[in-house]
Design an enzyme around this catalytic site. Sequence first.
Site, short mmCIF file in Angstrom:
data_model
loop_
_atom_site.label_atom_id
_atom_site.label_comp_id
_atom_site.label_asym_id
_atom_site.label_seq_id
_atom_site.Cartn_x
_atom_site.Cartn_y
_atom_site.Cartn_z
N GLY B 42 39.16 44.96 14.70
CA GLY B 42 39.49 45.43 16.05
C GLY B 42 40.72 46.30 16.01
O GLY B 42 41.64 46.06 15.22
N GLY B 44 42.33 47.52 19.07
CA GLY B 44 42.95 47.66 20.39
C GLY B 44 44.44 47.40 20.28
O GLY B 44 45.04 47.53 19.21
N GLY B 47 45.04 44.62 17.68
CA GLY B 47 44.62 44.98 16.33
C GLY B 47 45.43 46.13 15.75
O GLY B 47 45.92 46.05 14.62
N HIS B 268 37.90 40.11 39.20
CA HIS B 268 38.82 41.00 39.92
C HIS B 268 38.22 41.36 41.27
O HIS B 268 37.08 41.77 41.35
CB HIS B 268 39.04 42.25 39.06
CG HIS B 268 40.27 43.01 39.42
ND1 HIS B 268 40.37 43.68 40.60
CD2 HIS B 268 41.44 43.19 38.78
CE1 HIS B 268 41.56 44.26 40.66
NE2 HIS B 268 42.24 43.97 39.57
N SER B 286 42.29 49.88 41.26
CA SER B 286 43.53 49.15 41.06
C SER B 286 43.84 48.20 42.21
O SER B 286 43.61 48.50 43.38
CB SER B 286 44.69 50.12 40.90
OG SER B 286 45.90 49.41 40.94
N ARG B 332 44.15 37.19 43.00
CA ARG B 332 42.83 37.71 42.64
C ARG B 332 41.70 36.71 42.85
O ARG B 332 40.67 37.03 43.45
CB ARG B 332 42.82 38.14 41.17
CG ARG B 332 43.62 39.38 40.90
CD ARG B 332 43.65 39.72 39.43
NE ARG B 332 44.39 40.97 39.22
CZ ARG B 332 44.60 41.52 38.04
NH1 ARG B 332 44.15 40.95 36.94
NH2 ARG B 332 45.27 42.65 37.93
#
Lengths: 258, 660, 237
Positions: B42, B44, B47, B268, B286, B332
């Site tokens: 990974g 990201g 990673g 979300h 957002s 949320r």
Amino acid sequence: MKLTLKVWRQKNAKDSGKFATYQLNEVSPDMSFLEMFDVLNEELVGKGEDPVAFDHDCREGICGMCSMYINGRAHGPMSGTTTCQLHMRKFKDGDTITVEPWRAGAFPVLKDLVVDRSAFDRIIAAGGYVSVNTGSAKDANNIPVPKHDADAAFAAAACIGCGACVAACKNASAMLFASAKISQLALLPQGKVERTDRVLNMVKQMDAEGFGSCTNTGSCEAECPKNISLENIATMNREYLLATVSKQPDFGGTGGAG
Amino acid sequence: MSSKINSRIPEGSLEQKWTTYRSTTALVNPANKRSLEIIVVGSGLAGASAAASLAELGYKVKCFCFQDSPRRAHSIAAQGGINAAKNYQNDGDSVYRLFYDTIKGGDYRAREANVHRLAEVSASIIDQCVAQGVPFAREYGGLLANRSFGGTQVQRTFYASGQTGQQLLLGAYSALERQVGLGSVKMYNRHEMLEIVNIEGKCRGIIARNLVTGEITRHFGHAVLLCTGGYGNVFFLSTNAMGSNVTAAWKAHKKGAFFGNPCFTQIHPTCIPVSGDHQSKLTLMSESLRNDGRIWVPKKQGDTRKASEIPEDERDYYLERRYPAFGNLVPRDVASRAAKERCDAGYGVGASKMAVYLDYTAAIERYGKTKATQLNENNPGEARIRELGKQVVAEKYGNLFEMYEKITGENPYEVPMRIYPAVHYTMGGLWVDYELMTTVPGLYALGEANFSDHGANRLGASALMQGLADGYFVIPYTIGTYLSNEIRTKPVPTDHEAFVEAEKDVRENIARMMNVKGSKTVDHFHKRLGKIMWEKCGMARNEKGLNEAIVEIRALREEFWRDVRIPGSADELNPELEKAGRVADFLELGELMCMDALNRAESCGGHFREESQAEDGEAMRDDANFMYVAAWEYKGNTQFEMHKETLVYEKVKPSQRSYK
Amino acid sequence: MANKVSQYLQSSIGKKTVMAATGLFLVVFLLEHLYTNVLLFFGDGGKAFNDASHGMVHSIIIRIIEVVLFVSIVLHVIQALMLTGQNNKARPVKYAVSGVSKTSSWFSRNMLLTGSIIFFFIVVHLYNFFVPYRVTGTVNGPEDPANNLAIAVAEALGDPMYAALYLVSVLFLAFHLNHGFQSAFQTAGLNNRRYAPLWKMAGSFLAFIVFGLGFASFPVLFYLSKVMEWDLLNWAK
């Protein structure tokens, strides 16, 4: 909506490839362009045919993986939009849409619409960074950066590395991509230390990858989904010239007596 | 606590644990680092930052990602920002406050020691990123700007417009590419990890498939780091990238790594709703939109009138009605459940009836009037007020409104936006100890892939913080503890029988899938799995539904292996095969998620059990019975055994949340 | 340093810089040429023009610049051909459908074509004036009232074919410069958001007004004077 798709099909890098034509009869205007390809692929798999391979991942216009050349336009007809954010309501019932992969010697086709863009990674690896090891940074607010410079650096840093600039350029030039990183880092004090070597090495790598040169037609800027400005290329040209003039011969090393 | 898991939390006071650990843990000398190999799966935030940092230290690193470049990892899509306890705003922030907010936000289901460490290193992350040239937003004085986020009372969120994740990832990516250029990291793009290789009880490598050629390759590592993100795509529709998957974590799970709190999913509240069956993914709007927008549904069930035709007194501003104190700004999970409740009761809007309105009419009017006053315009007409109001709203939210219009074709300045909750993040993941090691020695999990520091609910702007904390500032220290005992371990040749065996398993699994030659596409199964998960293991869960879901998933899995159709062959670029492998793993994970949700008969954070609610419909935690991490062990043949890691709160006193 | 310079000149950016530098030098030459040509309109029987031309031949500085000029033309052309070759190679497989016309102007993409037309004209132009005046000596200097350069110009431009070729070339020159001038500043790195409109405006003004109208006036007026039987060279006498 009914649509006719002419799609480039190429089994692998060695295959010569050709166009195939497909009819789609129930395209919803709310679909994204890639969702239309999902539908096409479901149909193809259903018929036992090989689905069209195409690159995509985030589908929200930020990862830069999608890459289709649609009716002669990189990412299709909308400006400031990636293929994944293009929706079918921008097309008309009965349209014929031609879809090709990015075409550039430095972006060889791997299969169908999938190309290899690792040349971009190599350009970054040649100098698109600040050499700062983890943990060695000083407090972030130690160096103030004028807001205008920070904003300009951000505008350049917004590049998603999709390669639309290369695809759109008549010379398949990667200058908009390379210059976005060079000017981002040239604008910030953190990047200034290495600016000479950075621009020399990145341009060298860019040329070695076989991209064309810039003839300032402006297609790259017009097709860039993130509206990266041509101004960056001028900055890169300037940096490159200055670097050539100011580059000193290296000293023989700075290691102390052991 | 189960004897099979040991969280290895250092002794000492909470504030001193990490400092003491760092100063006392064993080190590996530079010469030895050169001969130690580390595999990072990974690329990201977790990673890329780990691979770069470990290579800087001198380790030999191999990094794998399934995309065409490490820069594509889905961390790139995070919008809002990254939290750090810098207290640049002089508003009373501190490491303790960030720690406390995170523990409380996680509804008291996170490990105190980990969270405190996270808060401690948060400030260094900002320093590191700025030094890399990440263009954070700045004030006119040239110093870093902050904004508030997710209901916390301090401004501690650093941001780069609405593209914070992108800028942070590109920073980590550039650090990674620097090491690639220096030859310290070998990068494997378009490679997918399909198995881990254990030798004598320790993880010693992986088996990967080259996604372009189909070639199966073996890779040795003294240690393996899984930085492979979350598994929200088990729901088919989520805000995750199309390729986000659980495969790496799941293969590790089946080879001995316990899975922690698999049912903890974050949903979300403000996403663009599903528009039809063709939908492939959901897009987040957002959370900041809730600052100014009002959420409502018609008071009449099944009302088909246009929003503009529904008069004010026939609208139900249900969040303001139910939660007068917090109104549209409830957390949320609460906002998500309330939307679902209204839609389920038949009050939803739009073609699908699975959406609620997020209305900016009032905000446009309010801003318009203020602006007119600023401009000294007396008696502006209604049209002029709206014009001025739209300008103000465009300045604040222009890019979001544009995105909404691109996707839906509707102009949100004129008609209310339609929104609906969507799966966004998974707090659950591979169980790890304080050192981020899984229950398999030598196998680590970082970032969203581990069961995390977020407990049962993650706060906004904390995912980026955790990914980078793990990669930049935790693993470089903790991996030394393990590797200092491995300096005598010679690289195991990849013709070792364990590698041969693992490769054989991978090949057999692929062949088995290819040979089904059934009649239905991979997506067909994925969509059906997603529907089961969303309906029965989604925003609200109950015993009956979860039991049904388990039965349905088992049946679906059986059908998958009987009737899936994968065209093409295994030795070419074959996206359908890639998807099939991932969906096969989701079909197993889904069952475990339902089992975990069934076991946890309490409501906490994002996990809402309908049986565990107060009379007014609010969530009820059960600390007496469930104050533990559920760590699931794979027992073969989709059988699982649960182990408990009891959570001890030394510092923070758990209390029930209320937003009334 | 020599090493650095050669590395620079071999890079994609360096090659472009050569195009920009030689191009800008040629613009300076054109300005000078335009100025000399305007002397033809003095109506003094071509005296001022002939004197200026004569003076140039005997100025050592001008002779050196002349060499630089020829070198510039050659470099500009060779570099253009090499860059075009390289750029073509950068896209070995072309698109079946190209929408590039929607994102850039035709002239910006066809500088080689417009340049070739201009180059062809330069060759013809040299053959018509430079060769007889400077090489074979079949056209004389200001001392000869019956056979001098001004008279040769008036006669040549009286030919409809030559006047037409001249006019068309000027048109292409204008478009070539309209892109080329501002492009040179971009290549030299002297461009940014603030200056871009300035270079563009200056380029267009120079290309269309100064050079376009300026050079077009010669074939138009001399051809007209031939047809209408005006004595353009001597109108002030």
